[in-house]
Design an enzyme around this catalytic site. Sequence first.
Site, PDB file in Angstrom:
ATOM      1  CG  ASP A   1      28.672  -0.212 -21.692  1.00 24.59           C
ATOM      2  OD1 ASP A   1      29.438  -0.367 -22.653  1.00 24.59           O
ATOM      3  OD2 ASP A   1      28.978   0.449 -20.684  1.00 24.59           O
TER       4      ASP A   1
ATOM      5  CD  GLU B   1      34.318   2.110 -22.008  1.00 22.13           C
ATOM      6  OE1 GLU B   1      35.374   2.642 -21.624  1.00 22.13           O
ATOM      7  OE2 GLU B   1      33.264   2.759 -22.179  1.00 22.13           O
TER       8      GLU B   1
END
Length: 383
Positions: A71, A128
């Site tokens: 991400d 995350e």
Amino acid sequence: MTIKQQVTEWRRHIHKHPEFGFEEVMTAEMVATKLEEFGIEVHRNIGQTGVVGILKCGDSDRSIGLRADMDALHIHEKNTFCHASVNEGVMHACGHDGHTAMLLGAAHELARTRNFDGTVYFIFQPGEEHGVGAKAMIADGLFTRWKIDAVYAMHNLPGIEAGHFVTRPHSLMASESSFEIEVIATGGHAAMPHMGTDPIVVGSQIVLAIQTIVSRHLSAIDETAVISVTEFATNGTVNVIPSRVTIKGDTRSFTDQALFKIEKALERVAAGTCMAAGVDYSFKFNNSFLSTINTPAETEHAVRAAIAVAGEDKVNGSCQPFTISEDFSFMLREAKGCYILVGNGVGECGGTALHNPLYDFNDEILMSGVNFWQTLVEQQLNA
């Protein structure tokens, strides 16, 4: 095209097309497609947008998990190079583009050479940055659907020489938690404070008392922690004593025991101070990340692989802990493992801090990561 050229191309493509947590649809599909091209079994949509690739070789039932985060962040990129983000307000400012590309490169090489005996799980994790992706993959059966003996992850770190590795056994990184204390009083006219109750005085006492939690409630030897009050807001105005004060803050600690003590002490301070003043309170405590605790044997394995790749003089297996946080900590509660950091560089080449609009992953360390993953697998699942 060499593997280095391919990994660089993948990394820059991902950097150019960043996606926020649980929105990594294009990134996940690129990862899944590449893994399938390498001949690796693929499972999509694990923990929403996560991907798990499975590569088996030989007869052994031993296994290892390798995790990379995918991400990006809600940051507007200020870089002007050709692979700068084309998605307005979203940027790979933490190097997850590099982490994904390195693990893809390792998958390519391991699928090509197959110099191991066992099963490798390539774990590409979403979300995350806000501490939700690891938990989502775990909830979706990452460690129950598959037998993963040990799990490893790697993150780049600006300010450390490119290609150098650092880690440590036990607590490598801190937990991260936030708290909110609301002092509920009656308020009143600024000229007649005796006619009501004043939450500002009570809130100020709470802020000062919070500063004693680390120094007087936690061990200075093995319960290192940081508690920071970061917000103090009221609903008053220049001539009005407010009826409410909201105190917010952040806490970091390196053990679950310290985390538990901090939560209890914060509420105790709030409750006791408010009771003494005759006002009410509310208390909220939210843990976003647990402390990242490496198991000793797996840390030794990671250090040995890093030395084989970079040389002993470029590996520190007993570094000081960091007060930053990482949601890989939740995976380390499910399986043995190790989190290791690889230097992104210093100065102009790789030294720009993480979460900075001018950050970029240093392509010169891509093969350090690829070679580390491949070496770790071949050492741990030796044929």
